[in-house]
Design a protein around this motif. Structure first.
Motif, PDB file in Angstrom:
ATOM      1  N   ARG A  96       0.951  -1.028   0.132  1.00 35.85           N
ATOM      2  CA  ARG A  96      -0.154  -0.524   0.031  1.00 35.85           C
ATOM      3  C   ARG A  96       1.252   0.660  -0.222  1.00 35.85           C
ATOM      4  NH1 ARG A  96      -2.736  -2.772   3.799  1.00 35.85           N
ATOM      5  NH2 ARG A  96      -2.436  -1.518   5.829  1.00 35.85           N
ATOM      6  N   GLU A  97       2.367   1.233   0.725  1.00 33.44           N
ATOM      7  CA  GLU A  97       2.594   1.933   0.353  1.00 33.44           C
ATOM      8  C   GLU A  97       3.757   2.421  -0.376  1.00 33.44           C
ATOM      9  OE1 GLU A  97       5.303   2.079   3.947  1.00 33.44           O
ATOM     10  OE2 GLU A  97       3.804   1.998   5.641  1.00 33.44           O
ATOM     11  N   GLY A  98       3.994   1.149  -1.698  1.00 36.24           N
ATOM     12  CA  GLY A  98       4.654   1.030  -2.742  1.00 36.24           C
ATOM     13  C   GLY A  98       5.858   0.819  -3.283  1.00 36.24           C
ATOM     14  N   LEU A  99       6.157  -0.041  -1.767  1.00 34.15           N
ATOM     15  CA  LEU A  99       7.059  -0.573  -1.233  1.00 34.15           C
ATOM     16  C   LEU A  99       7.068  -2.180  -2.077  1.00 34.15           C
ATOM     17  CD1 LEU A  99      10.356   0.145  -0.793  1.00 34.15           C
ATOM     18  CD2 LEU A  99       9.907  -0.079   1.186  1.00 34.15           C
ATOM     19  N   TYR A 100       6.952  -2.677  -2.828  1.00 30.23           N
ATOM     20  CA  TYR A 100       6.109  -4.066  -3.495  1.00 30.23           C
ATOM     21  C   TYR A 100       6.933  -4.429  -3.282  1.00 30.23           C
ATOM     22  CZ  TYR A 100       2.419  -2.118  -5.672  1.00 30.23           C
ATOM     23  OH  TYR A 100       1.239  -0.990  -5.329  1.00 30.23           O
ATOM     24  N   THR A 101       8.797  -4.151  -3.221  1.00 29.59           N
ATOM     25  CA  THR A 101       9.659  -5.289  -2.963  1.00 29.59           C
ATOM     26  C   THR A 101      10.065  -5.745  -1.391  1.00 29.59           C
ATOM     27  OG1 THR A 101      11.087  -3.568  -2.899  1.00 29.59           O
ATOM     28  CG2 THR A 101      11.466  -4.628  -4.911  1.00 29.59           C
ATOM     29  N   SER A 102       8.893  -5.285  -1.060  1.00 34.67           N
ATOM     30  CA  SER A 102       9.194  -5.426   0.863  1.00 34.67           C
ATOM     31  C   SER A 102       8.419  -6.412   1.100  1.00 34.67           C
ATOM     32  CB  SER A 102       9.725  -4.039   1.494  1.00 34.67           C
ATOM     33  OG  SER A 102      10.917  -4.208   1.600  1.00 34.67           O
ATOM     34  N   CYS A 103       6.979  -6.253   0.222  1.00 31.87           N
ATOM     35  CA  CYS A 103       5.964  -7.029   1.106  1.00 31.87           C
ATOM     36  C   CYS A 103       6.222  -8.422   1.510  1.00 31.87           C
ATOM     37  CB  CYS A 103       5.049  -7.849  -0.461  1.00 31.87           C
ATOM     38  SG  CYS A 103       3.682  -8.922  -0.237  1.00 31.87           S
ATOM     39  N   GLY A 158      15.814   1.790 -13.625  1.00 36.11           N
ATOM     40  CA  GLY A 158      16.195   2.678 -14.539  1.00 36.11           C
ATOM     41  C   GLY A 158      15.738   4.064 -13.355  1.00 36.11           C
ATOM     42  N   HIS A 159      14.221   4.411 -13.192  1.00 31.59           N
ATOM     43  CA  HIS A 159      13.414   5.045 -13.187  1.00 31.59           C
ATOM     44  C   HIS A 159      13.782   5.495 -11.482  1.00 31.59           C
ATOM     45  CE1 HIS A 159       9.973   8.293 -13.379  1.00 31.59           C
ATOM     46  NE2 HIS A 159       9.746   7.069 -12.422  1.00 31.59           N
ATOM     47  N   HIS A 160      13.372   4.269 -10.744  1.00 34.30           N
ATOM     48  CA  HIS A 160      13.994   4.359  -9.871  1.00 34.30           C
ATOM     49  C   HIS A 160      15.625   5.058  -8.978  1.00 34.30           C
ATOM     50  CE1 HIS A 160      13.238   2.708  -5.437  1.00 34.30           C
ATOM     51  NE2 HIS A 160      14.524   2.348  -5.231  1.00 34.30           N
ATOM     52  N   VAL A 270      23.300  -3.474  -7.985  1.00 33.78           N
ATOM     53  CA  VAL A 270      23.471  -4.736  -7.383  1.00 33.78           C
ATOM     54  C   VAL A 270      24.725  -4.456  -6.670  1.00 33.78           C
ATOM     55  CG1 VAL A 270      23.079  -7.358  -7.011  1.00 33.78           C
ATOM     56  CG2 VAL A 270      21.077  -5.900  -8.065  1.00 33.78           C
ATOM     57  N   PRO A 271      24.909  -4.616  -5.002  1.00 32.26           N
ATOM     58  CA  PRO A 271      26.693  -4.583  -4.352  1.00 32.26           C
ATOM     59  C   PRO A 271      26.758  -5.832  -4.919  1.00 32.26           C
ATOM     60  CG  PRO A 271      24.740  -3.182  -2.772  1.00 32.26           C
ATOM     61  CD  PRO A 271      23.848  -4.617  -4.189  1.00 32.26           C
ATOM     62  N   HIS A 272      28.104  -5.952  -4.960  1.00 33.39           N
ATOM     63  CA  HIS A 272      28.716  -7.396  -4.729  1.00 33.39           C
ATOM     64  C   HIS A 272      30.124  -6.208  -4.713  1.00 33.39           C
ATOM     65  CE1 HIS A 272      28.429  -5.804  -8.902  1.00 33.39           C
ATOM     66  NE2 HIS A 272      30.006  -5.744  -9.236  1.00 33.39           N
ATOM     67  N   GLY A 273      31.409  -7.256  -3.486  1.00 27.00           N
ATOM     68  CA  GLY A 273      32.604  -6.652  -3.254  1.00 27.00           C
ATOM     69  C   GLY A 273      31.900  -7.020  -1.855  1.00 27.00           C
ATOM     70  N   SER A 274      32.859  -6.493  -0.946  1.00 23.02           N
ATOM     71  CA  SER A 274      33.266  -6.321   0.626  1.00 23.02           C
ATOM     72  C   SER A 274      33.193  -5.330   1.065  1.00 23.02           C
ATOM     73  CB  SER A 274      33.964  -6.911   0.918  1.00 23.02           C
ATOM     74  OG  SER A 274      35.967  -6.273   0.577  1.00 23.02           O
ATOM     75  N   ALA A 275      33.231  -3.888   0.541  1.00 20.17           N
ATOM     76  CA  ALA A 275      33.379  -2.269   0.906  1.00 20.17           C
ATOM     77  C   ALA A 275      32.552  -1.964  -0.540  1.00 20.17           C
ATOM     78  CB  ALA A 275      34.831  -1.877   0.261  1.00 20.17           C
ATOM     79  N   THR A 276      31.822  -0.822  -0.214  1.00 17.07           N
ATOM     80  CA  THR A 276      30.848   0.227  -0.510  1.00 17.07           C
ATOM     81  C   THR A 276      31.049   1.341  -1.239  1.00 17.07           C
ATOM     82  OG1 THR A 276      30.462   1.142   1.679  1.00 17.07           O
ATOM     83  CG2 THR A 276      29.115  -0.884   1.711  1.00 17.07           C
ATOM     84  N   VAL A 294      16.740  -2.241  -4.042  1.00 19.34           N
ATOM     85  CA  VAL A 294      15.901  -3.011  -4.639  1.00 19.34           C
ATOM     86  C   VAL A 294      14.487  -2.293  -5.573  1.00 19.34           C
ATOM     87  CG1 VAL A 294      14.946  -5.221  -4.934  1.00 19.34           C
ATOM     88  CG2 VAL A 294      16.527  -5.081  -3.200  1.00 19.34           C
ATOM     89  N   ALA A 295      13.812  -1.865  -6.786  1.00 19.73           N
ATOM     90  CA  ALA A 295      13.176  -0.930  -7.533  1.00 19.73           C
ATOM     91  C   ALA A 295      12.400  -2.114  -6.998  1.00 19.73           C
ATOM     92  CB  ALA A 295      14.086  -0.725  -8.471  1.00 19.73           C
ATOM     93  N   PRO A 296      11.036  -1.040  -6.785  1.00 19.93           N
ATOM     94  CA  PRO A 296       9.970  -1.368  -6.563  1.00 19.93           C
ATOM     95  C   PRO A 296       9.132  -1.119  -7.979  1.00 19.93           C
ATOM     96  CG  PRO A 296      10.416   0.448  -5.417  1.00 19.93           C
ATOM     97  CD  PRO A 296      11.263   0.145  -6.012  1.00 19.93           C
ATOM     98  N   VAL A 297       9.050  -1.956  -8.949  1.00 19.83           N
ATOM     99  CA  VAL A 297       8.936  -1.291 -10.347  1.00 19.83           C
ATOM    100  C   VAL A 297       7.605  -1.939 -10.719  1.00 19.83           C
ATOM    101  CG1 VAL A 297      10.954  -2.031 -11.599  1.00 19.83           C
ATOM    102  CG2 VAL A 297       9.732  -3.678 -11.001  1.00 19.83           C
ATOM    103  N   ARG A 298       6.375  -2.752  -9.062  1.00 19.17           N
ATOM    104  CA  ARG A 298       5.690  -2.788  -9.441  1.00 19.17           C
ATOM    105  C   ARG A 298       5.018  -0.989  -9.819  1.00 19.17           C
ATOM    106  NH1 ARG A 298       0.687  -2.413 -10.346  1.00 19.17           N
ATOM    107  NH2 ARG A 298      -0.691  -4.058 -10.153  1.00 19.17           N
TER     108      ARG A 298
END
Length: 348
Positions: A96-103, A158-160, A270-276, A294-298
């Protein structure tokens, strides 16, 4: 049916697997018409993201609804639909908040025990909350169908990134990364009214697409040389809005260093490697905001869909190689060797 499975690093196969069936009244079964290979799939292909032998793979697809469960009310058999790269129930607090990737009931295609998009068909949990209906006549328009496929992931991602970076009318934008997501971020930035778009990339075929999508400048250098070039283009200040679409320590460090004071970074690599690559002291001192993930593309499909349908935006050029389902392993090889930008998979 036939579907792509992964068995070990660099060991992709197309095998016979059980046909998907409706297991829950909220399920649908979708016959896949178009799917694709994502840059993030390559981490599994290379063994950098663990998978179980025989696990399905692929999270971008569109197709036709072939069967629905008793509680599916928004879709009917025969509908042309696009699937975001995660499924979601559409009704929980996060949705409902638009964060579909955390459903709370959501998940990723190809996760253990679930179908992947790189196959002949997919069982879709929570079909009403997940799938988005497309005009049925699009099925006969190959070019439009290709453009619509990007809504499953790369265009929305890309839009996110552009939204996270705060792209606005007249802003100067820098995009770090010339993969399909970075290129779609260029297109998104142009759509949102950016006044100047600097694409950072070294591959001319890709930067040519960036210019076609709206990039006004291209920086081919990397590391400190890239930072110097962007700062020279911006009078020493850097960009208001920066997209990080790679996910490595170097790319994030570059993103921070090309952001002007008070600017923002939208990160979707998408992060990969040990440092940011993030130096909190630098972010603090220069008032740089960092948003993304993670983009909530829905959430974005209803906004982007009309512009794809009427041709206002056309993300289809990110696909530069098309293969049939049986040739998917070769598609992975092409992307891994960087002889292809993004591979589309056709099923009839």
């Amino acid at each position: 049916m036939r579907a792509t499975t992964i068995h070990a690093p660099y060991d992709m196969r197309v095998e016979d697997v059980p046909d998907p069936v409706v297991r829950s009244p909220t399920d649908a079964v979708v016959r896949v018409l178009r799917a694709c290979i994502c840059g993030s799939d390559l981490w599994a292909f290379r063994g950098e993201s663990p998978r179980q032998p025989g696990q399905r793979i692929g999270h971008e697809f569109l197709g036709v609804v072939e069967e629905t469960g008793a509680e599916v009310s928004q879709l009917t058999v025969g509908d042309l639909v696009v699937a975001p790269f995660v499924w979601s129930d559409g009704v929980c607090e996060y949705c409902r908040e638009g964060l579909y990737t955390s459903c709370v009931h959501g998940g990723f295609w190809g996760s253990s025990g679930h179908d992947g998009g790189q196959g002949e068909a997919v069982r879709v949990p929570y079909a009403d909350g997940t799938l988005v209906r497309l005009p049925k006549d699009a099925v006969s328009d190959e070019h439009l169908l290709t453009a619509l496929l990007t809504l499953s992931d790369v265009m929305g991602t890309g839009h996110h990134a552009a939204v996270g970076a705060g792209v606005r009318e007249g802003a100067t934008v820098a995009v770090v990364g010339d993969g399909a997501v970075g290129l779609c971020a260029v297109l998104a930035a142009k759509r949102l009214g950016a006044g100047r778009i600097i694409a950072l990339g070294r591959h001319q075929a890709r930067t040519d697409i960036a210019r076609r999508f709206g990039a006004t400048d291209v920086v081919a250098e990397r590391g400190e040389a890239a930072v110097a070039a962007v700062r020279e283009l911006t009078g020493g200040q850097g960009a208001h809005c920066v997209v990080e679409a790679v996910g490595t320590e170097q790319s994030m460090r570059t993103a921070v260093d090309v952001t002007r004071a008070g600017g923002a970074i939208g990160y979707v690599g998408v992060p990969h490697g040990s440092a940011t690559g993030l130096d909190l002291g630098t972010l603090f001192a220069r008032n740089i905001a960092v948003r993304g993930g993670v983009a909530p593309v829905r959430a974005y499909i209803p906004e982007l869909l009309p512009d794809v349908l009427d041709g206002t935006i056309d993300p289809s050029p990110v696909f530069d190689l098309t293969v049939g389902l049986e040739d998917v392993p070769g598609g992975y090889k092409a992307m891994d060797e960087r002889t292809a930008l993004k591979v589309m998979v056709t099923n009839g």
